[in-house]
Scaffold this motif. Structure first.
Motif, mmCIF file in Angstrom:
data_model
loop_
_atom_site.group_PDB
_atom_site.id
_atom_site.type_symbol
_atom_site.label_atom_id
_atom_site.label_comp_id
_atom_site.label_asym_id
_atom_site.label_seq_id
_atom_site.Cartn_x
_atom_site.Cartn_y
_atom_site.Cartn_z
ATOM 1 N N ASP A 1 -0.840 -5.043 -7.566
ATOM 2 C CA ASP A 1 -0.830 -5.432 -8.977
ATOM 3 C C ASP A 1 0.347 -4.829 -9.720
ATOM 4 N N LYS A 2 0.661 -3.564 -9.391
ATOM 5 C CA LYS A 2 1.788 -2.892 -10.045
ATOM 6 C C LYS A 2 3.099 -3.593 -9.698
ATOM 7 N N ILE A 3 3.280 -3.933 -8.439
ATOM 8 C CA ILE A 3 4.510 -4.597 -8.007
ATOM 9 C C ILE A 3 4.619 -5.983 -8.632
ATOM 10 N N LYS A 4 3.510 -6.709 -8.686
ATOM 11 C CA LYS A 4 3.528 -8.034 -9.316
ATOM 12 C C LYS A 4 3.839 -7.930 -10.809
ATOM 13 N N ALA A 5 3.299 -6.915 -11.466
ATOM 14 C CA ALA A 5 3.584 -6.726 -12.895
ATOM 15 C C ALA A 5 5.056 -6.409 -13.108
ATOM 16 N N GLU A 6 5.636 -5.589 -12.236
ATOM 17 C CA GLU A 6 7.067 -5.287 -12.344
ATOM 18 C C GLU A 6 7.910 -6.536 -12.121
ATOM 19 N N TRP B 1 0.831 -1.197 0.000
ATOM 20 C CA TRP B 1 0.000 0.000 0.000
ATOM 21 C C TRP B 1 0.859 1.238 0.000
ATOM 22 N N TRP B 2 0.343 2.278 -0.635
ATOM 23 C CA TRP B 2 0.924 3.610 -0.567
ATOM 24 C C TRP B 2 -0.109 4.471 0.135
ATOM 25 N N VAL B 3 0.303 5.134 1.195
ATOM 26 C CA VAL B 3 -0.636 5.932 1.990
ATOM 27 C C VAL B 3 -0.082 7.341 2.130
ATOM 28 N N ALA B 4 -0.957 8.300 1.958
ATOM 29 C CA ALA B 4 -0.587 9.701 2.176
ATOM 30 C C ALA B 4 -1.607 10.311 3.126
#
Length: 185
Positions: A29-34, A4-7
């Motif tokens: 999903d982004k990390i898995k795609a990378e 997660w990215w939290v701001a």
């Protein structure tokens, strides 16, 4: 595994009221795609190395057959001398040394090829760049003998050790030399 990215942020409106807000994004999903893209790049690099080895196999077979033929001939000569009752055992010592030298030569050829074709890349290590370049060109020796070219080395003698993944550098050098040979034709 979720990533997660939290701001979080604090803001005020025109009446002076303060609010706490935030945004959360699921990056799984982004990390898995990378990770999949990286695995694909590694597999493509491996396939490229295997393709290069495939091109060199017939030439390497010839390169390996020369020392193997010498080993066989020296071993046959040793057996003939040893089978004679008057055979001098001291006569076979230089032949046994030749068998040893040719066997080491074959082992070195096989070691270079198998290292080049391994799927997993070795960890970066400190290497002498000139030795790495020469070992790659030795790998290409059979092909170079068939071409009307002469290879010259103009390498600096005072190079420091460099930390690299040797297989990747070997792949680059083999590709550059192969491309140069094809371009000259």
């Amino acid at each position: 595994v979720l990533s997660w990215w939290v701001a979080k942020f604090l803001y005020s409106n025109s009446r002076g009221e303060r609010f706490l807000g935030g945004v959360a994004l699921d990056l799984t999903d982004k990390i898995k795609a990378e990770e999949r893209a990286q695995a694909l790049l590694e597999e493509l690099a491996h396939q490229d190395r295997l393709g290069t080895i495939g091109q060199l196999v017939s030439e390497l077979a010839h390169e390996l057959n020369q020392p193997l033929y010498a080993v066989t001939n020296f071993a046959d000569a040793c057996l003939k001398v040893l089978s004679r009752p008057d055979g001098s055992r001291t006569q076979i010592l230089p032949w046994l040394e030749q068998i040893q030298a040719q066997s080491k030569r074959m082992s070195e050829i096989i070691r270079r090829v198998s290292g080049y074709g391994s799927k997993s890349l070795p960890l970066p290590q400190a290497v002498k760049l000139n030795e790495l370049i020469r070992s790659c060109c030795e790998l290409l020796t059979p092909r170079l003998r068939k071409e009307p070219v002469e290879m010259e080395f103009d390498l600096a003698s005072d190079l420091p050790l460099v930390t690299v993944q040797p297989t990747q550098i070997q792949q680059i050098i083999v590709n550059l030399v192969t491309n140069a040979l094809e371009a000259m034709q």
